[in-house]
Design a protein around this motif. Structure first.
Motif, PDB file in Angstrom:
ATOM      1  N   GLY A 154     -40.852   3.054  37.359  1.00 29.59           N
ATOM      2  CA  GLY A 154     -40.137   3.856  36.819  1.00 29.59           C
ATOM      3  C   GLY A 154     -38.866   3.548  36.185  1.00 29.59           C
ATOM      4  O   GLY A 154     -38.257   2.453  36.568  1.00 29.59           O
ATOM      5  N   LEU A 155     -38.507   4.118  35.102  1.00 24.19           N
ATOM      6  CA  LEU A 155     -37.090   3.638  34.437  1.00 24.19           C
ATOM      7  C   LEU A 155     -35.869   4.748  34.327  1.00 24.19           C
ATOM      8  O   LEU A 155     -36.123   5.901  34.528  1.00 24.19           O
ATOM      9  CB  LEU A 155     -37.714   3.802  32.769  1.00 24.19           C
ATOM     10  CG  LEU A 155     -36.614   3.312  31.987  1.00 24.19           C
ATOM     11  CD1 LEU A 155     -36.046   2.091  32.150  1.00 24.19           C
ATOM     12  CD2 LEU A 155     -37.007   3.671  30.426  1.00 24.19           C
ATOM     13  N   ARG A 185     -22.805  -3.306  38.546  1.00 19.92           N
ATOM     14  CA  ARG A 185     -22.909  -4.489  39.361  1.00 19.92           C
ATOM     15  C   ARG A 185     -23.973  -4.123  40.716  1.00 19.92           C
ATOM     16  O   ARG A 185     -24.739  -4.855  40.935  1.00 19.92           O
ATOM     17  CB  ARG A 185     -21.792  -4.534  40.090  1.00 19.92           C
ATOM     18  CG  ARG A 185     -21.671  -5.702  41.113  1.00 19.92           C
ATOM     19  CD  ARG A 185     -20.365  -6.218  41.642  1.00 19.92           C
ATOM     20  NE  ARG A 185     -19.677  -5.116  42.212  1.00 19.92           N
ATOM     21  CZ  ARG A 185     -18.563  -4.468  41.686  1.00 19.92           C
ATOM     22  NH1 ARG A 185     -18.190  -4.755  40.302  1.00 19.92           N
ATOM     23  NH2 ARG A 185     -17.854  -3.367  42.395  1.00 19.92           N
ATOM     24  N   THR A 186     -23.872  -2.696  40.858  1.00 21.98           N
ATOM     25  CA  THR A 186     -24.713  -2.265  42.124  1.00 21.98           C
ATOM     26  C   THR A 186     -26.271  -2.426  41.750  1.00 21.98           C
ATOM     27  O   THR A 186     -27.097  -2.918  42.366  1.00 21.98           O
ATOM     28  CB  THR A 186     -24.406  -0.985  42.476  1.00 21.98           C
ATOM     29  OG1 THR A 186     -23.194  -0.642  43.049  1.00 21.98           O
ATOM     30  CG2 THR A 186     -25.414  -0.284  43.538  1.00 21.98           C
ATOM     31  N   LEU A 187     -26.626  -1.848  40.267  1.00 25.84           N
ATOM     32  CA  LEU A 187     -28.240  -1.930  39.979  1.00 25.84           C
ATOM     33  C   LEU A 187     -28.360  -3.455  39.864  1.00 25.84           C
ATOM     34  O   LEU A 187     -29.586  -3.570  40.081  1.00 25.84           O
ATOM     35  CB  LEU A 187     -28.191  -1.210  38.685  1.00 25.84           C
ATOM     36  CG  LEU A 187     -27.799   0.243  38.769  1.00 25.84           C
ATOM     37  CD1 LEU A 187     -27.995   1.075  37.453  1.00 25.84           C
ATOM     38  CD2 LEU A 187     -28.952   0.924  39.637  1.00 25.84           C
ATOM     39  N   LEU A 193     -34.806  -3.543  41.481  1.00 22.47           N
ATOM     40  CA  LEU A 193     -34.708  -3.230  40.179  1.00 22.47           C
ATOM     41  C   LEU A 193     -34.569  -4.353  39.231  1.00 22.47           C
ATOM     42  O   LEU A 193     -34.051  -5.256  39.573  1.00 22.47           O
ATOM     43  CB  LEU A 193     -33.262  -2.388  39.933  1.00 22.47           C
ATOM     44  CG  LEU A 193     -33.333  -0.956  40.792  1.00 22.47           C
ATOM     45  CD1 LEU A 193     -31.846  -0.413  40.709  1.00 22.47           C
ATOM     46  CD2 LEU A 193     -34.457  -0.014  40.426  1.00 22.47           C
ATOM     47  N   GLN A 194     -34.898  -4.247  38.152  1.00 23.36           N
ATOM     48  CA  GLN A 194     -34.804  -5.174  36.911  1.00 23.36           C
ATOM     49  C   GLN A 194     -34.003  -4.576  35.883  1.00 23.36           C
ATOM     50  O   GLN A 194     -34.161  -3.420  35.388  1.00 23.36           O
ATOM     51  CB  GLN A 194     -36.013  -5.649  36.479  1.00 23.36           C
ATOM     52  CG  GLN A 194     -35.871  -6.810  35.438  1.00 23.36           C
ATOM     53  CD  GLN A 194     -35.396  -8.332  35.899  1.00 23.36           C
ATOM     54  OE1 GLN A 194     -36.017  -8.361  37.006  1.00 23.36           O
ATOM     55  NE2 GLN A 194     -34.523  -8.908  35.339  1.00 23.36           N
ATOM     56  N   LEU A 206     -30.210   0.185  31.499  1.00 27.40           N
ATOM     57  CA  LEU A 206     -31.607   0.472  32.134  1.00 27.40           C
ATOM     58  C   LEU A 206     -31.627  -0.363  33.188  1.00 27.40           C
ATOM     59  O   LEU A 206     -31.233  -1.329  33.387  1.00 27.40           O
ATOM     60  CB  LEU A 206     -32.492  -0.049  30.793  1.00 27.40           C
ATOM     61  CG  LEU A 206     -32.043   0.264  29.271  1.00 27.40           C
ATOM     62  CD1 LEU A 206     -33.435  -0.553  28.531  1.00 27.40           C
ATOM     63  CD2 LEU A 206     -32.176   1.928  29.192  1.00 27.40           C
ATOM     64  N   ALA A 207     -32.664   0.621  33.995  1.00 27.04           N
ATOM     65  CA  ALA A 207     -33.265  -0.393  35.418  1.00 27.04           C
ATOM     66  C   ALA A 207     -34.665   0.052  35.199  1.00 27.04           C
ATOM     67  O   ALA A 207     -34.851   1.383  35.714  1.00 27.04           O
ATOM     68  CB  ALA A 207     -32.123   0.052  36.513  1.00 27.04           C
ATOM     69  N   VAL A 208     -35.372  -0.958  35.619  1.00 24.56           N
ATOM     70  CA  VAL A 208     -36.954  -0.428  36.086  1.00 24.56           C
ATOM     71  C   VAL A 208     -36.969  -0.941  37.531  1.00 24.56           C
ATOM     72  O   VAL A 208     -36.726  -2.033  37.941  1.00 24.56           O
ATOM     73  CB  VAL A 208     -37.759  -1.342  35.073  1.00 24.56           C
ATOM     74  CG1 VAL A 208     -39.128  -1.083  35.562  1.00 24.56           C
ATOM     75  CG2 VAL A 208     -37.636  -0.831  33.532  1.00 24.56           C
ATOM     76  N   ARG A 209     -37.716  -0.008  38.156  1.00 32.27           N
ATOM     77  CA  ARG A 209     -38.086   0.058  39.530  1.00 32.27           C
ATOM     78  C   ARG A 209     -39.403  -1.008  39.695  1.00 32.27           C
ATOM     79  O   ARG A 209     -40.429  -0.726  39.178  1.00 32.27           O
ATOM     80  CB  ARG A 209     -38.375   1.203  40.458  1.00 32.27           C
ATOM     81  CG  ARG A 209     -38.301   0.938  41.657  1.00 32.27           C
ATOM     82  CD  ARG A 209     -37.871   1.897  42.741  1.00 32.27           C
ATOM     83  NE  ARG A 209     -38.322   1.862  44.011  1.00 32.27           N
ATOM     84  CZ  ARG A 209     -37.560   2.388  45.068  1.00 32.27           C
ATOM     85  NH1 ARG A 209     -36.648   3.277  44.782  1.00 32.27           N
ATOM     86  NH2 ARG A 209     -37.637   2.053  46.193  1.00 32.27           N
TER      87      ARG A 209
END
Length: 210
Positions: A154-155, A185-187, A193-194, A206-209
């Protein structure tokens, strides 16, 4: 920003063309005095939604529907957008924008309320895409909830990640800038996450699980 870099950014922002539906949605945003995503961000949202092939989407911060219309333009015809906003006038304007776009009413769910109270009621791991474009002091809460909501692959998309170019300036220490740095920083440090940061509009995080 160098003159060349500034010119390239402006070129990228001006390159997409928008149809009458998006232009009318922008007019509604202007009338309500609510900021809308930039042309470049709207185009990016459409492409990201299309490449994600998302079926279930959550939007935090409806505005007048500009970002929602952009997302729906890229989503499959069977996808459902759940959009949350505390202002009922914003939601009404967004529903008009969705109708202008010819989106069936059963493909959108507009929820009036504070996202901090609505998001915890949504199902864990049930969403393919979450877009956050709402009050920044509460953004860490929204991001935490979004991570919980995402399916594998998921994005998550967070708008205004640069906070008007202050995030990259070490001398900027205001509340919102500090909040955005903490979120990034947290993400980045979350092993689930990427992440990537795109210089589109005022920055798209953007962060992908995994």
């Amino acid at each position: 920003m160098s003159a060349e870099k500034s010119a390239s950014w402006s070129y990228a922002e001006q390159l997409p063309t928008e149809d009458e539906v998006l232009l009318r949605a922008r007019e509604r945003s202007h009338e309500l005095g609510v900021p809308a995503v930039s042309t470049g961000v709207a185009a990016a949202l459409t492409v990201l939604a299309a490449t994600s092939k998302a079926q279930t989407v959550v939007e935090v911060g409806t505005g007048a529907g500009v970002s929602g219309v952009a997302l729906l333009a890229g989503l499959p015809s069977t996808a459902v957008l759940t959009t949350i906003d505390v202002d009922v006038d914003h939601l009404k304007a967004a529903r008009e924008s969705f109708a202008d776009a010819g989106v069936a009413s059963n493909r959108t769910r507009t929820i009036s309320g504070r996202a901090s109270q609505v998001l915890p009621r949504l199902t864990d791991g049930a969403y393919d895409l979450v877009f956050i474009d709402a009050d920044k002091p509460s953004a860490p809460t929204y991001v935490d909830q979004a991570t919980r909501l995402l399916k594998p692959a998921g994005l998550l998309i967070v708008n205004n990640a640069f906070n008007h170019d202050k995030v990259a300036n070490p001398a900027a220490r205001d509340e919102i800038t500090t909040v955005m740095r903490r979120i990034e920083r947290t993400l980045r440090e979350d092993e689930r996450l990427q992440t990537a940061l795109l210089p589109t509009g005022d920055g798209l995080l953007l962060a992908v699980r995994r």
